[in-house]
Write a protein that holds these residues in place. Structure first.
Motif, mmCIF file in Angstrom:
data_model
loop_
_atom_site.group_PDB
_atom_site.id
_atom_site.type_symbol
_atom_site.label_atom_id
_atom_site.label_comp_id
_atom_site.label_asym_id
_atom_site.label_seq_id
_atom_site.Cartn_x
_atom_site.Cartn_y
_atom_site.Cartn_z
ATOM 1 N N PRO A 117 0.836 -1.207 0.000
ATOM 2 C CA PRO A 117 0.000 0.000 0.000
ATOM 3 C C PRO A 117 0.866 1.251 0.000
ATOM 4 O O PRO A 117 1.985 1.245 0.529
ATOM 5 N N HIS A 118 0.356 2.312 -0.588
ATOM 6 C CA HIS A 118 1.065 3.596 -0.603
ATOM 7 C C HIS A 118 0.081 4.723 -0.346
ATOM 8 O O HIS A 118 -1.120 4.597 -0.606
ATOM 9 N N TYR A 119 0.632 5.857 0.148
ATOM 10 C CA TYR A 119 -0.196 7.019 0.465
ATOM 11 C C TYR A 119 0.493 8.276 -0.053
ATOM 12 O O TYR A 119 1.684 8.493 0.217
ATOM 13 N N ILE A 120 -0.246 9.089 -0.791
ATOM 14 C CA ILE A 120 0.305 10.338 -1.321
ATOM 15 C C ILE A 120 0.428 11.370 -0.199
ATOM 16 O O ILE A 120 -0.467 11.505 0.631
ATOM 17 N N THR A 121 1.546 12.095 -0.171
ATOM 18 C CA THR A 121 1.706 13.220 0.755
ATOM 19 C C THR A 121 2.219 14.427 -0.016
ATOM 20 O O THR A 121 2.836 14.298 -1.074
ATOM 21 N N TRP A 122 1.946 15.611 0.513
ATOM 22 C CA TRP A 122 2.446 16.860 -0.053
ATOM 23 C C TRP A 122 3.428 17.483 0.944
ATOM 24 O O TRP A 122 3.636 16.940 2.032
ATOM 25 N N TYR A 123 4.010 18.615 0.580
ATOM 26 C CA TYR A 123 4.873 19.318 1.523
ATOM 27 C C TYR A 123 4.495 20.789 1.528
ATOM 28 O O TYR A 123 3.873 21.299 0.597
ATOM 29 N N CYS A 124 4.844 21.467 2.599
ATOM 30 C CA CYS A 124 4.528 22.889 2.741
ATOM 31 C C CYS A 124 5.741 23.720 2.324
ATOM 32 O O CYS A 124 6.860 23.439 2.754
#
Length: 608
Positions: free
Chosen positions: A236-243
């Motif tokens: 499984p994978h999960y998308i993340t963003w950055y600030c």
């Protein structure tokens, strides 16, 4: 002055974020997955061509289809329903492949109308000379009738020159016979299939979230059988963003990010001042990643499917149960090591890299034959992005196409499934060891935890931690222990009588009190104008000086409170306005889940 400050602030953020967006666009990469089309007749057209697999319907991965091409005399765009049950006079012994023009409406609408007319597949002819693109489904708001979910036939886009040659031959009265070939669309290098599922723990992001959770629930049984047999390796994978660094200390980034702005998720309610925060989603995503990692270390990688399914049922964000405490209860029910998972997650408040989430960010970038992961949910099989409906049977067929010939497991050849999850630790469900009554039930989708009906006795509860017998039949069976009378009644559970608290001196013992028995309880009153206080079992004067002094203080507190409330309201109004301004800008660089369909990757198209 306030408006000028906001305008300057917004302009500054927009100019800063624009550079980030432009860099992302240049680096973004979308890979078009292709299938082959072989023209069998007429002889002068015999050739092989590429087509771009549509991102809806059900491609026949690993298979082929031979059919006759038809091009309608009227309605060649396919934007309106075709008349009659067999509008193209197709031969009953041969599938019909409908050729339509790319103009005027959504790709999915064309394919839907073709399916309604009884065709086996749809080809869409490009109207300009360009490299092949992926036909995308429209945004959720455009699919008001839900027809995309109902599409069951394959479709593909073909280039302009190829489609023109097909049309010319058909106009001359020739029969055009083609073979659609998906055998090489899914690589099958060895005896094991590796596949990934990019998902999200948030269940408040609309139709996309509903789609991925429905898939997890329905595919769980297949996935666990394949994993337990060693046929597949699932990750499984999960998308993340950055600030952006300039906004790390802002309240908006603090509420959406962990580890000092390094890993972020959009605010679930799209508001900074209420409900859950984006960082809640990031932390739960991290927990679910660690569940898979820790379970995989003990050769129980398939438990991820149980955890995610149970968490969705027991800890739904929609029901305000989305919390660490609820997640820990699910971990306990599945006998997962909480300390190891906590260690894997690390310190989410520290100003350091989180190795688990850093790996996820690196994997989002396309590699080899796979493009960037840009939308949720995304399924990747043998390093190829899956195209088509995210359904149990369709995905299983695609996975089975990823096995080397003659090496596919029995599940690919038979529809019979038996998960037997209830045999191990009762599936993590509730169980009464005294009567051997269990809430665990095996299904072809995997086990479910539901309170049972036993010998006519209905049990109610969450199925995981509790089930309680209800109704008049609960004490009719001798083996059902634990029967007791409700509060205020006395008996053996089979027969219950009301307790007269007044007669037995169990209530209303204060001076001046009168007691009246009620069914299952009692009612106490004081003589005259006295007020009864149940907690102290006493009567007090309603008009005492203490009471009037209390009222005076209450009025003064109300006046002071009104002044404070007015000031807070002013601050809140200004803060809310600032939040909305910042949200409008941040959504450009850190897109919300329900906006992702609006900004399509470079090589996708959802409409004409």
């Amino acid at each position: 002055m306030e408006q000028i400050s906001i305008a300057i602030f917004r302009a500054f953020m927009a100019s800063l974020l624009l550079s980030t967006i432009l860099v992302g666009s240049v680096n973004g990469r979308f890979v078009v997955e292709k299938s082959s089309i072989v023209v069998l007749s007429p002889v002068h057209l015999r050739s092989k061509h590429d087509s771009a697999i549509g991102n809806f319907g059900i491609p026949d991965y690993g298979g082929t289809m031979t059919g006759s091409v038809v091009y309608p005399d009227k309605g060649s765009t396919g934007c309106n329903p075709f008349d009659g049950p067999n509008p193209f006079n197709s031969r009953p012994s041969r599938p019909t492949v409908l050729l339509l023009d790319r103009v005027d409406c959504y790709f999915a609408m064309k394919v839907w109308n073709g399916q309604q007319a009884g065709v086996a597949a749809v080809l869409v002819a490009d109207n300009i000379d360009e490299p092949l693109i992926t036909m995308e489904s429209p945004m959720d708001s455009m699919d008001t009738d839900g027809y995309v979910e109902k599409i069951r036939i394959p479709s593909a886009l073909i280039d302009r020159s190829f489609s023109n040659s097909l049309k010319k031959s058909l106009q001359q009265g020739e029969e055009v016979l083609i073979k659609l070939d998906w055998t090489e669309s899914m690589p099958h290098p060895d005896e094991r299939v590796e596949y990934e599922f990019w998902t999200n723990s948030n269940d408040e992001c609309g139709a996309r979230c509903n789609e991925q959770m429905k898939f997890v629930k329905h595919f769980k049984g297949h996935a666990q059988i394949l994993e337990k047999g060693g046929y597949t390796q699932f990750t499984p994978h999960y998308i993340t963003w950055y600030c952006p660094e300039a906004f790390i200390l802002s309240q908006q980034c603090k509420s959406q990010c962990i580890n000092h702005g390094r890993y972020c998720a959009p605010d679930p309610e799209q508001r900074f001042d209420e409900g859950y925060e984006g960082k809640d989603v990031v932390i739960e995503n991290l927990r679910q990643l660690c569940v898979h990692r820790v379970a995989n270390e003990s050769n129980r990688s398939w438990v991820w499917w149980d955890f995610v399914t149970d968490f969705h049922i027991r800890c739904s964000m929609k029901e305000k149960r989305y919390s660490k405490e609820c997640a820990v209860n699910v971990l306990k029910s599945l006998d997962l090591p909480i300390d190891k998972i906590k260690k894997c997650m690390g310190d989410t408040d520290a100003d350091v890299e989180n190795q688990v989430l850093k790996t996820e960010q690196d994997l989002q970038v396309g590699r080899g034959s796979r493009g960037d992961v840009t939308i949720l949910p995304t399924l990747v099989i043998n390093d190829v992005q899956y195209r088509g409906k995210l359904g149990r049977t369709a995905v299983l067929k695609a996975i089975c196409a990823g096995f080397k010939e003659t090496k596919d497991p029995p599940i690919c050849l038979s529809g019979d499934l038996e998960t037997n999850e209830c045999y191990e630790r009762n599936g993590g469900c509730w169980m009464d060891s005294r009567s051997n009554i269990s809430a665990c039930k095996d299904t072809y989708r995997g086990r479910v935890c539901e309170c049972p009906v036993v010998n006519g006795v209905q049990y109610l509860g969450d199925g995981y931690t509790s089930c309680e017998a209800i109704g008049p039949a609960r004490c009719t069976e001798s083996e059902l222990s634990g029967c007791r009378c409700p509060h205020g009644f006395r008996g053996d559970g089979h027969k219950c009588e009301d307790i007269n608290e007044c007669k037995e001196g169990l209530a209303c013992q204060c001076d001046g009190c009168t007691c009246k028995n009620t069914w299952g309880g009692y009612d106490c009153k004081c003589k005259g104008d006295l007020l009864y206080i149940m907690e102290q079992d006493t009567c007090i004067d309603r008009n005492s000086s203490k009471f009037r002094w209390f009222l005076t203080l209450l009025v003064l507190a109300g006046v002071v409170g009104s002044g404070i409330a007015g000031y807070i309201f002013y601050k809140y109004r200004f803060r809310s306005y600032m939040d909305s301004e910042i949200m409008a800008i941040m959504s450009q660089y850190m897109p919300l889940d329900n906006q992702q369909n609006e900004v399509q990757p470079l090589r996708q198209a959802s409409s004409v």
